[in-house]
Design an enzyme around this catalytic site. Sequence first.
Site, PDB file in Angstrom:
ATOM      1  N   ASP A  16      32.060  14.420  16.707  1.00 62.00           N
ATOM      2  CA  ASP A  16      33.085  14.734  16.057  1.00 62.00           C
ATOM      3  C   ASP A  16      33.320  12.953  16.502  1.00 62.00           C
ATOM      4  O   ASP A  16      33.874  12.290  15.452  1.00 62.00           O
ATOM      5  CB  ASP A  16      34.809  14.742  16.872  1.00 62.00           C
ATOM      6  CG  ASP A  16      34.118  16.507  16.846  1.00 62.00           C
ATOM      7  OD1 ASP A  16      33.558  17.391  15.905  1.00 62.00           O
ATOM      8  OD2 ASP A  16      34.916  17.148  17.476  1.00 62.00           O
ATOM      9  N   ARG A  97      42.443   9.080  30.251  1.00 62.25           N
ATOM     10  CA  ARG A  97      43.766   8.785  29.157  1.00 62.25           C
ATOM     11  C   ARG A  97      43.632   7.295  29.097  1.00 62.25           C
ATOM     12  O   ARG A  97      43.694   6.729  27.689  1.00 62.25           O
ATOM     13  CB  ARG A  97      43.932   9.812  28.543  1.00 62.25           C
ATOM     14  CG  ARG A  97      42.866  11.533  28.636  1.00 62.25           C
ATOM     15  CD  ARG A  97      41.968  10.557  28.120  1.00 62.25           C
ATOM     16  NE  ARG A  97      40.566  11.608  27.878  1.00 62.25           N
ATOM     17  CZ  ARG A  97      39.725  12.212  28.024  1.00 62.25           C
ATOM     18  NH1 ARG A  97      38.401  11.179  28.494  1.00 62.25           N
ATOM     19  NH2 ARG A  97      38.782  13.670  28.067  1.00 62.25           N
ATOM     20  N   ASP A 126      44.622  14.896  25.056  1.00 56.54           N
ATOM     21  CA  ASP A 126      44.694  14.482  25.072  1.00 56.54           C
ATOM     22  C   ASP A 126      44.941  13.578  23.996  1.00 56.54           C
ATOM     23  O   ASP A 126      45.394  12.430  23.732  1.00 56.54           O
ATOM     24  CB  ASP A 126      42.792  13.685  24.796  1.00 56.54           C
ATOM     25  CG  ASP A 126      42.231  14.225  26.073  1.00 56.54           C
ATOM     26  OD1 ASP A 126      42.611  14.364  27.377  1.00 56.54           O
ATOM     27  OD2 ASP A 126      41.125  14.695  26.295  1.00 56.54           O
ATOM     28  N   SER A 177      33.018  23.387  26.023  1.00 56.16           N
ATOM     29  CA  SER A 177      33.730  21.905  25.701  1.00 56.16           C
ATOM     30  C   SER A 177      34.087  21.735  27.398  1.00 56.16           C
ATOM     31  O   SER A 177      34.320  22.013  28.364  1.00 56.16           O
ATOM     32  CB  SER A 177      34.954  22.179  25.285  1.00 56.16           C
ATOM     33  OG  SER A 177      35.256  20.605  24.754  1.00 56.16           O
TER      34      SER A 177
END
Length: 400
Positions: A16, A97, A126, A177
């Site tokens: 991605d 994050r 996120d 994931s």
Amino acid sequence: MGRAKKVVLAYSGGVDTSVCIPYLKQEWGVEEVITLAADLGQGDELEPVREKALKSGASISLVADAQESFVTDYAFPALKANALYENRYPLSTALARPLIAKLLVEAAVEYGADAVAHGCTGKGNDQVRFDVSIAALNPDLKVLAPAREWGMSREQTIAYGEQFGIPAPVKKSSPYSIDRNLLGRSIEAGPLEDPWTEPLEEIYQMTKAIADTPDTPAYVEIGFEQGIPVSLDDQVLAPVALVTALNERVGQHGIGRIDMVENRLVGIKSREIYEVPALSVLIQAHRDLESLTLTADVTHYKRGIEETYSQMIYNGLWYSPLKAALDAFVNETQKRVSGVVRVKLFKGVATIVGRKSDKTLYTPDLATYGADDQFDHKAAEGFIYIWGLPTRVWSQRTRE
């Protein structure tokens, strides 16, 4: 669709974020893409990641070693607050994050970019953490999220990337994931989307299966100074070294696995698997040391603060006025939280078996039932009378 001329992109090296590079340039008219990969102790060699970004069309590919800051400035403040989202998840992924957002904003200022970008989809937490953190740090920066808008399946995304020389994954993609950093791993998707399905042992890397753990218990003594872990078994260690060593020791005994259905901020429930060996034991030990060194009213009041604190981290509000105010409260409580906690590690369970502190509020001659007892037993009768007086009056009046 021109939105910005120069963009700093949070980059992991995956499909991605790699496809984001040509997509930003081709579809949104971005002239220059600078990538930033953050080394948060995920264990990957980041030089190939840096080179892949350049091959995918980035003009500059940055790698930031942020492990020390990650532990000192993010993990340890959360530890002082015993931060557990929904009383289970110690926020190992969520804590990364706001740090990545800070690195993006700093790079944007350094390189004169007018926007930052990330590869988050529209279903996860996120995206909120990045967008809100960036807005708090620099509200003038645009935030671009191509994967939230392009509407391509994974197969279509791979095909799009191939048009611009981005190779498809060599092997069949894992159904899971996975996100990893120094604090732990999060695993979701694939078979795990069925909450009834037991996780396969293959998904775990940081913790041993119970059947493979030692048949004798091990002990570790964790030293704290003002709420911060500073030593293992009397050996003073730097923050990153301490977490790394404790991850290994705790994981050997199968400790630190969490299987939960959590409530995402975007309104959906998600089944998540976490491996957080060191962090789970550190929170358990730290909370126990607080029981020895904090007064009852502070301890009880702090529990409510901890719940709010955890939700703020999970919901992307690390850089917010309330979070800063709560930090001031938490830091004040930690001035006396120094000492050593002894933890027994055995067959998937960490058990606190001892604690000591120069700041202890535990008073042996008051607590003992032996001959050294200094507690004034006669004083208890008067205390009970006054304490129970409202209940006694209520009972009398309601019976009339």
